[in-house]
Design a protein around this motif. Structure first.
Motif, PDB file in Angstrom:
ATOM      1  N   LEU A   1       0.833  -1.209   0.000  1.00  0.00           N
ATOM      2  CA  LEU A   1       0.000   0.000   0.000  1.00  0.00           C
ATOM      3  C   LEU A   1       0.864   1.254   0.000  1.00  0.00           C
ATOM      4  N   LEU A   2       1.879   1.285   0.857  1.00  0.00           N
ATOM      5  CA  LEU A   2       2.772   2.453   0.910  1.00  0.00           C
ATOM      6  C   LEU A   2       3.388   2.743  -0.459  1.00  0.00           C
ATOM      7  N   THR A   3       3.825   1.701  -1.128  1.00  0.00           N
ATOM      8  CA  THR A   3       4.445   1.875  -2.444  1.00  0.00           C
ATOM      9  C   THR A   3       3.484   2.531  -3.419  1.00  0.00           C
ATOM     10  N   LYS A   4       2.251   2.053  -3.466  1.00  0.00           N
ATOM     11  CA  LYS A   4       1.253   2.608  -4.394  1.00  0.00           C
ATOM     12  C   LYS A   4       0.808   4.006  -3.964  1.00  0.00           C
ATOM     13  N   LEU A   5       0.640   4.225  -2.672  1.00  0.00           N
ATOM     14  CA  LEU A   5       0.205   5.543  -2.190  1.00  0.00           C
ATOM     15  C   LEU A   5       1.294   6.592  -2.403  1.00  0.00           C
ATOM     16  N   ARG A   6       2.540   6.201  -2.247  1.00  0.00           N
ATOM     17  CA  ARG A   6       3.673   7.101  -2.474  1.00  0.00           C
ATOM     18  C   ARG A   6       3.709   7.547  -3.938  1.00  0.00           C
ATOM     19  N   ALA A   7       3.307   6.661  -4.840  1.00  0.00           N
ATOM     20  CA  ALA A   7       3.363   6.952  -6.279  1.00  0.00           C
ATOM     21  C   ALA A   7       2.297   7.957  -6.726  1.00  0.00           C
ATOM     22  N   ILE A   8       1.288   8.192  -5.903  1.00  0.00           N
ATOM     23  CA  ILE A   8       0.227   9.140  -6.270  1.00  0.00           C
ATOM     24  C   ILE A   8       0.777  10.565  -6.334  1.00  0.00           C
ATOM     25  N   GLY A   9       1.734  10.872  -5.498  1.00  0.00           N
ATOM     26  CA  GLY A   9       2.298  12.219  -5.484  1.00  0.00           C
ATOM     27  C   GLY A   9       3.046  12.450  -4.191  1.00  0.00           C
ATOM     28  N   PRO A  10       3.478  13.669  -3.976  1.00  0.00           N
ATOM     29  CA  PRO A  10       4.339  13.978  -2.822  1.00  0.00           C
ATOM     30  C   PRO A  10       3.555  14.194  -1.528  1.00  0.00           C
ATOM     31  N   TYR A  11       2.369  13.633  -1.430  1.00  0.00           N
ATOM     32  CA  TYR A  11       1.477  13.980  -0.328  1.00  0.00           C
ATOM     33  C   TYR A  11       1.553  13.062   0.883  1.00  0.00           C
ATOM     34  N   LEU A  12       2.058  11.854   0.733  1.00  0.00           N
ATOM     35  CA  LEU A  12       2.055  10.877   1.815  1.00  0.00           C
ATOM     36  C   LEU A  12       3.043  11.253   2.915  1.00  0.00           C
ATOM     37  N   ARG A  13       2.563  11.267   4.153  1.00  0.00           N
ATOM     38  CA  ARG A  13       3.426  11.462   5.332  1.00  0.00           C
ATOM     39  C   ARG A  13       3.692  10.067   5.891  1.00  0.00           C
TER      40      ARG A  13
ATOM     41  N   HIS B   1      -7.728  13.242  -4.835  1.00  0.00           N
ATOM     42  CA  HIS B   1      -8.765  12.279  -4.458  1.00  0.00           C
ATOM     43  C   HIS B   1      -9.103  11.350  -5.629  1.00  0.00           C
ATOM     44  N   GLN B   2      -9.167  11.905  -6.822  1.00  0.00           N
ATOM     45  CA  GLN B   2      -9.456  11.081  -8.000  1.00  0.00           C
ATOM     46  C   GLN B   2      -8.362  10.030  -8.213  1.00  0.00           C
ATOM     47  N   LYS B   3      -7.094  10.437  -8.082  1.00  0.00           N
ATOM     48  CA  LYS B   3      -5.983   9.489  -8.230  1.00  0.00           C
ATOM     49  C   LYS B   3      -6.025   8.424  -7.137  1.00  0.00           C
ATOM     50  N   LEU B   4      -6.365   8.839  -5.910  1.00  0.00           N
ATOM     51  CA  LEU B   4      -6.455   7.911  -4.782  1.00  0.00           C
ATOM     52  C   LEU B   4      -7.505   6.837  -5.054  1.00  0.00           C
ATOM     53  N   ILE B   5      -8.692   7.259  -5.469  1.00  0.00           N
ATOM     54  CA  ILE B   5      -9.783   6.320  -5.767  1.00  0.00           C
ATOM     55  C   ILE B   5      -9.371   5.361  -6.876  1.00  0.00           C
ATOM     56  N   GLU B   6      -8.830   5.906  -7.965  1.00  0.00           N
ATOM     57  CA  GLU B   6      -8.442   5.078  -9.108  1.00  0.00           C
ATOM     58  C   GLU B   6      -7.338   4.081  -8.749  1.00  0.00           C
ATOM     59  N   THR B   7      -6.348   4.528  -7.998  1.00  0.00           N
ATOM     60  CA  THR B   7      -5.228   3.662  -7.624  1.00  0.00           C
ATOM     61  C   THR B   7      -5.686   2.517  -6.735  1.00  0.00           C
ATOM     62  N   LEU B   8      -6.437   2.817  -5.690  1.00  0.00           N
ATOM     63  CA  LEU B   8      -6.866   1.765  -4.765  1.00  0.00           C
ATOM     64  C   LEU B   8      -7.827   0.784  -5.438  1.00  0.00           C
ATOM     65  N   LYS B   9      -8.676   1.295  -6.320  1.00  0.00           N
ATOM     66  CA  LYS B   9      -9.634   0.423  -7.019  1.00  0.00           C
ATOM     67  C   LYS B   9      -8.917  -0.475  -8.036  1.00  0.00           C
TER      68      LYS B   9
ATOM     69  N   GLU C   1      -0.368   0.811   9.753  1.00  0.00           N
ATOM     70  CA  GLU C   1      -1.025  -0.196   8.914  1.00  0.00           C
ATOM     71  C   GLU C   1      -2.519   0.049   8.752  1.00  0.00           C
ATOM     72  N   GLU C   2      -3.128   0.784   9.657  1.00  0.00           N
ATOM     73  CA  GLU C   2      -4.571   1.037   9.599  1.00  0.00           C
ATOM     74  C   GLU C   2      -4.918   2.469   9.220  1.00  0.00           C
ATOM     75  N   SER C   3      -3.919   3.338   9.151  1.00  0.00           N
ATOM     76  CA  SER C   3      -4.185   4.757   8.941  1.00  0.00           C
ATOM     77  C   SER C   3      -3.028   5.406   8.180  1.00  0.00           C
ATOM     78  N   TYR C   4      -3.387   6.206   7.181  1.00  0.00           N
ATOM     79  CA  TYR C   4      -2.380   6.876   6.356  1.00  0.00           C
ATOM     80  C   TYR C   4      -2.661   8.369   6.370  1.00  0.00           C
ATOM     81  N   LEU C   5      -1.601   9.157   6.496  1.00  0.00           N
ATOM     82  CA  LEU C   5      -1.743  10.608   6.546  1.00  0.00           C
ATOM     83  C   LEU C   5      -1.135  11.220   5.287  1.00  0.00           C
TER      84      LEU C   5
END
Length: 129
Positions: free
Chosen positions: A13-25, A104-112, A31-35
């Motif tokens: 998940l971290l790998t894919k969320l990191r790829a969305i953009g520079p927003y991930l903290r 948000h659009q990228k987040l939805i598309e990536t996770l789906k 494991e249950e929560s991402y900022l």
């Protein structure tokens, strides 16, 4: 969809969320929560970089029963590196909204597409117009 895809590991998940953009903290994520956050508009770019504040948004993305709930907030990222829940000035609303909606659009598309995981908006989430 395989069970592996539906329940990806924290690191996948971290790998894919990191790829969305520079927003991930990443350091503040579990494991249950991402900022995530986005510093959209500089309050005063005449100040030195370490003294600058920004208008923007942040997101607490929490996993519940195989679904993610997105709780967005907007406000001021202050000189101490803390988010303040404050009303955005009119001149910042358009840019903050644009960056939040694109993310948000990228987040939805990536996770789906990657994991077949849905994202719902938390009832306490800020509404972007």
């Amino acid at each position: 969809m395989s069970e592996q895809s539906k329940n990806p590991t924290h690191y996948r998940l971290l790998t894919k969320l990191r790829a969305i953009g520079p927003y991930l903290r990443e350091v503040q994520s579990t494991e249950e929560s991402y900022l995530f956050d986005c510093l959209s508009v500089c309050v005063n770019d005449k100040k030195s970089p370490e003294q600058r504040e920004f208008w923007g948004w942040w997101l607490e993305l929490e996993k519940t029963d195989g679904v993610f709930e997105a709780r967005y907030r907007s406000g001021l990222y202050d000189v101490n590196g803390e988010w303040q829940d404050k009303a955005l000035p009119k001149k910042a609303i358009e840019d903050v909204t644009r960056t939040q909606e694109a993310f948000h659009q990228k987040l939805i598309e990536t996770l789906k597409s990657e994991f077949d995981i849905s994202v719902s908006i938390h009832k306490e989430s800020v509404e972007f117009v």
